[in-house]
Design a protein around this motif. Structure first.
Motif, short mmCIF file in Angstrom:
data_model
loop_
_atom_site.label_atom_id
_atom_site.label_comp_id
_atom_site.label_asym_id
_atom_site.label_seq_id
_atom_site.Cartn_x
_atom_site.Cartn_y
_atom_site.Cartn_z
N UNK A 170 -32.00 25.64 52.61
CA UNK A 170 -31.42 25.54 51.39
C UNK A 170 -31.49 24.05 50.90
N UNK A 171 -30.98 23.15 51.20
CA UNK A 171 -31.10 21.77 50.87
C UNK A 171 -32.27 21.08 50.51
N UNK A 172 -33.08 21.39 51.73
CA UNK A 172 -34.37 20.63 51.67
C UNK A 172 -35.20 21.44 51.05
N UNK A 173 -35.46 22.73 50.96
CA UNK A 173 -36.47 23.49 50.20
C UNK A 173 -36.26 23.25 48.74
N UNK A 174 -35.20 22.91 48.11
CA UNK A 174 -35.08 22.72 46.74
C UNK A 174 -36.06 21.31 46.23
N UNK A 175 -35.49 20.14 47.34
CA UNK A 175 -36.36 19.11 46.98
C UNK A 175 -37.73 19.29 47.40
N UNK A 176 -38.23 19.83 48.58
CA UNK A 176 -39.66 19.98 48.67
C UNK A 176 -40.16 20.71 47.91
N UNK A 177 -39.81 21.65 46.96
CA UNK A 177 -40.29 22.72 46.01
C UNK A 177 -40.73 21.63 44.87
N UNK A 178 -39.54 20.82 44.46
CA UNK A 178 -39.69 20.01 43.42
C UNK A 178 -40.73 19.13 43.53
N UNK A 179 -41.01 18.42 44.72
CA UNK A 179 -42.19 17.49 44.97
C UNK A 179 -43.30 18.18 45.23
N UNK A 180 -43.49 19.51 45.39
CA UNK A 180 -44.67 20.22 45.83
C UNK A 180 -45.14 19.51 47.03
N UNK A 181 -44.39 19.70 48.11
CA UNK A 181 -44.46 19.22 49.52
C UNK A 181 -44.89 20.44 50.32
N UNK A 223 -42.20 20.73 55.79
CA UNK A 223 -41.63 21.19 54.79
C UNK A 223 -41.54 22.94 54.55
N UNK A 224 -42.67 23.32 54.89
CA UNK A 224 -42.80 24.79 54.92
C UNK A 224 -41.96 25.57 55.89
N UNK A 225 -42.01 24.87 56.93
CA UNK A 225 -41.09 25.44 58.03
C UNK A 225 -39.51 25.35 57.65
N UNK A 226 -39.18 24.63 56.90
CA UNK A 226 -37.66 24.76 56.46
C UNK A 226 -37.36 25.83 55.66
N UNK A 274 -30.85 14.28 52.08
CA UNK A 274 -31.19 12.79 52.65
C UNK A 274 -32.35 12.94 53.20
N UNK A 275 -32.41 13.70 54.19
CA UNK A 275 -33.61 13.82 55.19
C UNK A 275 -34.93 14.00 54.23
N UNK A 276 -34.91 14.80 53.13
CA UNK A 276 -36.05 15.12 52.36
C UNK A 276 -36.54 13.88 51.69
N UNK A 277 -35.79 12.99 51.30
CA UNK A 277 -36.06 11.65 50.64
C UNK A 277 -36.70 10.56 51.70
#
Length: 281
Positions: free
Chosen positions: A58-69, A203-206, A244-247
């Motif tokens: 949940x925490x990482x997917x939001x950030x990765x979606x925003x950054x299109x990772x 990112x996709x695995x998360x 933090x990890x996504x950043x």
């Protein structure tokens, strides 16, 4: 009580950071700490680990979606195989020799370790020199992302779609049969078999881990394996750690992430092979 609370927050923070970077969930950190460090029953440690995976996702997917990772189309396509495999594995539990399966999947992880070491030695990393895959093109699975560490846009093509789909089915089957997390196998399918760059693979695995874990969370909740007093502080720490990890991951070079991955994969592979021979550590 306060010490235990702070410890769980700290463990959750660490698990969230590494889970977001590597895309393998925080179970390999949380379960040993709760069982060996705090003397918690393995039943409750596994329940907390499931919540940890959902929180990391949940925490990482939001950030990765925003950054299109992350590659959303790849995630949804491969999740079909994982879900079917997990359901089939749960139904077939007890019909297969667990020893053989642990050794087989452990060997796959060791192969991944070797492949990553080979890429590090050859310094090939995520540079692609592949032809377009017809099936990936038809399914629109190819993607692009901006690598902040390299300061450039990276376009990539997905290869060997049937092989990745089969590997994901096997990962789901292993989850259902053996009760293990399959984050490492998700990265294996995308990075080693489908030749996606490591960053979008992680990112996709998360995202995929959260979907898989959510399907089993209700079962653990109703059988009493999830203790709110344990899972809640861990989830809070993990959510913060995942953000933090996504950043951090955005600014790491793929080669450095692969260097972190090698010992993690090696440890998981040895652990699974050891379980196959009846040794637990």
């Amino acid at each position: 009580m306060i010490t235990s609370l702070l410890l769980m927050l700290g463990v959750g923070l660490l698990a969230g950071v590494f889970g977001a970077i590597l895309g393998i969930g925080g179970g390999m950190i949380i379960t040993p700490v709760l069982t060996l460090g705090m003397g918690l029953d393995i039943k409750y440690a596994i329940g907390a680990s499931v919540i940890a995976v959902i929180a990391t996702s949940s925490g990482s997917t939001i950030a990765y979606l925003k950054d299109e990772m992350l590659n959303l189309r790849v995630a949804m396509f491969l999740e079909i195989a994982t879900t079917v495999g997990a359901v089939l594995g749960a139904v077939l539990t007890g019909l297969f020799n667990a020893t053989f399966l642990f050794i087989l999947f452990g060997a796959l992880l060791m192969f991944t370790t070797y492949n990553m070491i080979r890429k590090l030695v050859m310094k090939s990393d995520d540079a692609q020199n592949v032809q377009a895959d017809e099936l990936a093109t038809k399914l629109n699975l190819n993607g692009t992302y901006y690598d902040k560490a390299l300061n450039k846009q990276v376009d990539y093509q997905v290869q060997n779609v049937p092989g990745g789909f089969t590997m994901m089915f096997g990962a789901g089957l292993a989850s259902g049969l053996l009760g293990i997390g399959s984050g490492a196998f998700k990265v294996l399918a995308m990075d080693t078999i489908m030749h996606m760059p490591l960053k979008p693979s992680s990112a996709t695995s998360n995202l995929m881990m959260g979907v898989t874990a959510a399907a089993s969370a209700m079962v653990y909740f109703f059988n009493g394996s999830i203790k709110p007093g344990i899972a809640a502080p861990l989830a809070i720490g993990i959510l913060l750690g995942a953000l933090i990890g996504t950043r951090i991951m955005q600014h790491l070079k793929p080669r450095f992430i692969r260097m972190i991955f090698v010992p993690v994969m090696f440890y998981l592979g040895i652990q699974m092979i050891a379980k196959g021979f009846g040794v637990t550590f």
